[in-house]
Write a protein that holds these residues in place. Structure first.
Motif, PDB file in Angstrom:
ATOM      1  N   ASN A   1       0.522  -0.876  -0.216  1.00 20.55           N
ATOM      2  CA  ASN A   1      -0.161   0.320  -0.135  1.00 20.55           C
ATOM      3  C   ASN A   1       1.051   0.925   0.485  1.00 20.55           C
ATOM      4  O   ASN A   1       1.684   1.469   1.331  1.00 20.55           O
ATOM      5  CB  ASN A   1      -0.878   0.172   1.340  1.00 20.55           C
ATOM      6  CG  ASN A   1      -1.975   0.700   1.153  1.00 20.55           C
ATOM      7  OD1 ASN A   1      -1.703   2.119   0.542  1.00 20.55           O
ATOM      8  ND2 ASN A   1      -3.414   0.942   2.343  1.00 20.55           N
ATOM      9  N   SER A   2       0.845   2.052  -0.781  1.00 21.62           N
ATOM     10  CA  SER A   2       1.672   3.299  -0.984  1.00 21.62           C
ATOM     11  C   SER A   2       0.957   3.946   0.185  1.00 21.62           C
ATOM     12  O   SER A   2       1.929   5.052   0.235  1.00 21.62           O
ATOM     13  CB  SER A   2       1.167   4.073  -2.236  1.00 21.62           C
ATOM     14  OG  SER A   2       0.256   4.118  -2.626  1.00 21.62           O
ATOM     15  N   ASN A   3       0.455   4.249   0.530  1.00 25.12           N
ATOM     16  CA  ASN A   3      -0.328   4.672   1.605  1.00 25.12           C
ATOM     17  C   ASN A   3       0.397   4.670   2.798  1.00 25.12           C
ATOM     18  O   ASN A   3       0.157   4.995   4.226  1.00 25.12           O
ATOM     19  CB  ASN A   3      -1.829   5.433   1.756  1.00 25.12           C
ATOM     20  CG  ASN A   3      -2.473   5.883   0.455  1.00 25.12           C
ATOM     21  OD1 ASN A   3      -1.646   6.813   0.016  1.00 25.12           O
ATOM     22  ND2 ASN A   3      -3.569   5.355   0.420  1.00 25.12           N
ATOM     23  N   ASN A   4       1.034   4.007   3.119  1.00 25.14           N
ATOM     24  CA  ASN A   4       1.740   2.892   4.706  1.00 25.14           C
ATOM     25  C   ASN A   4       3.080   4.249   4.731  1.00 25.14           C
ATOM     26  O   ASN A   4       3.951   4.312   3.916  1.00 25.14           O
ATOM     27  CB  ASN A   4       2.324   1.413   3.771  1.00 25.14           C
ATOM     28  CG  ASN A   4       3.362   1.586   5.255  1.00 25.14           C
ATOM     29  OD1 ASN A   4       3.571   1.516   5.977  1.00 25.14           O
ATOM     30  ND2 ASN A   4       2.431   0.042   5.564  1.00 25.14           N
ATOM     31  N   LYS A   5       2.708   4.475   6.081  1.00 21.88           N
ATOM     32  CA  LYS A   5       3.484   5.781   6.799  1.00 21.88           C
ATOM     33  C   LYS A   5       4.848   5.199   6.738  1.00 21.88           C
ATOM     34  O   LYS A   5       5.744   6.031   6.281  1.00 21.88           O
ATOM     35  CB  LYS A   5       2.553   6.474   7.688  1.00 21.88           C
ATOM     36  CG  LYS A   5       3.869   7.269   8.035  1.00 21.88           C
ATOM     37  CD  LYS A   5       3.604   7.988   9.557  1.00 21.88           C
ATOM     38  CE  LYS A   5       4.468   9.181  10.375  1.00 21.88           C
ATOM     39  NZ  LYS A   5       5.417  10.205   9.367  1.00 21.88           N
TER      40      LYS A   5
ATOM     41  N   GLN B   1       6.481   5.244   3.081  1.00 21.07           N
ATOM     42  CA  GLN B   1       6.694   6.478   2.586  1.00 21.07           C
ATOM     43  C   GLN B   1       8.154   7.412   3.247  1.00 21.07           C
ATOM     44  O   GLN B   1       9.023   8.104   2.268  1.00 21.07           O
ATOM     45  CB  GLN B   1       5.564   7.567   2.771  1.00 21.07           C
ATOM     46  CG  GLN B   1       4.413   7.466   1.914  1.00 21.07           C
ATOM     47  CD  GLN B   1       3.359   7.714   2.379  1.00 21.07           C
ATOM     48  OE1 GLN B   1       3.037   8.735   3.529  1.00 21.07           O
ATOM     49  NE2 GLN B   1       1.773   7.310   1.556  1.00 21.07           N
ATOM     50  N   ASP B   2       7.804   7.305   4.621  1.00 21.00           N
ATOM     51  CA  ASP B   2       9.365   7.330   4.880  1.00 21.00           C
ATOM     52  C   ASP B   2      10.363   6.870   4.809  1.00 21.00           C
ATOM     53  O   ASP B   2      12.202   7.196   4.146  1.00 21.00           O
ATOM     54  CB  ASP B   2       8.842   7.666   6.529  1.00 21.00           C
ATOM     55  CG  ASP B   2       7.924   8.226   7.218  1.00 21.00           C
ATOM     56  OD1 ASP B   2       7.349   9.878   6.663  1.00 21.00           O
ATOM     57  OD2 ASP B   2       7.403   8.142   8.067  1.00 21.00           O
TER      58      ASP B   2
END
Length: 105
Positions: free
Chosen positions: A9-13, A16-17
């Motif tokens: 999931n590209s919304n995974n913080k 992303q970090d």
């Protein structure tokens, strides 16, 4: 072994970090994963330590005999005895199984 790729999931913080190399996340890494010299530095650090390579090889041989390991597995285990060999272990295995075995106290 069967490996099945999954889409993360590209919304995974966390992801992303990690991709952004955020300072908040990178402070938890001993080695910065995006540094171009990271593997060279890690190998150099490992050369300054000692490991019971024969003991590790013996344990792995015993276990793999029970599990009917392949000839290639036993050849790889033999290579662990070489002081110049380096192994990369990732995922849950590195923290739950191997680290207690390799940790030099």
């Amino acid at each position: 072994m069967h490996i099945e790729p999954i889409r993360l999931n590209s919304n995974n913080k966390f992801l992303q970090d990690y991709k952004k190399q955020s300072d908040e996340l990178m402070k938890y890494f001993d080695y910065l994963p995006y540094d171009k010299d990271v593997y060279t530095q890690r190998v150099q650090d490992l050369k300054e330590r000692t490991f019971d390579r024969d003991g590790l090889a013996n344990v792995l041989k015993t276990l793999n005999k029970r599990w009917n390991g392949s000839n290639a597995t036993f050849q790889n285990i033999e290579m662990l005895k070489n002081e110049e060999s380096v192994v990369v272990i990732g995922g849950a295995t590195s923290g739950t199984i191997i680290r207690p075995t390799l940790h030099n106290t």
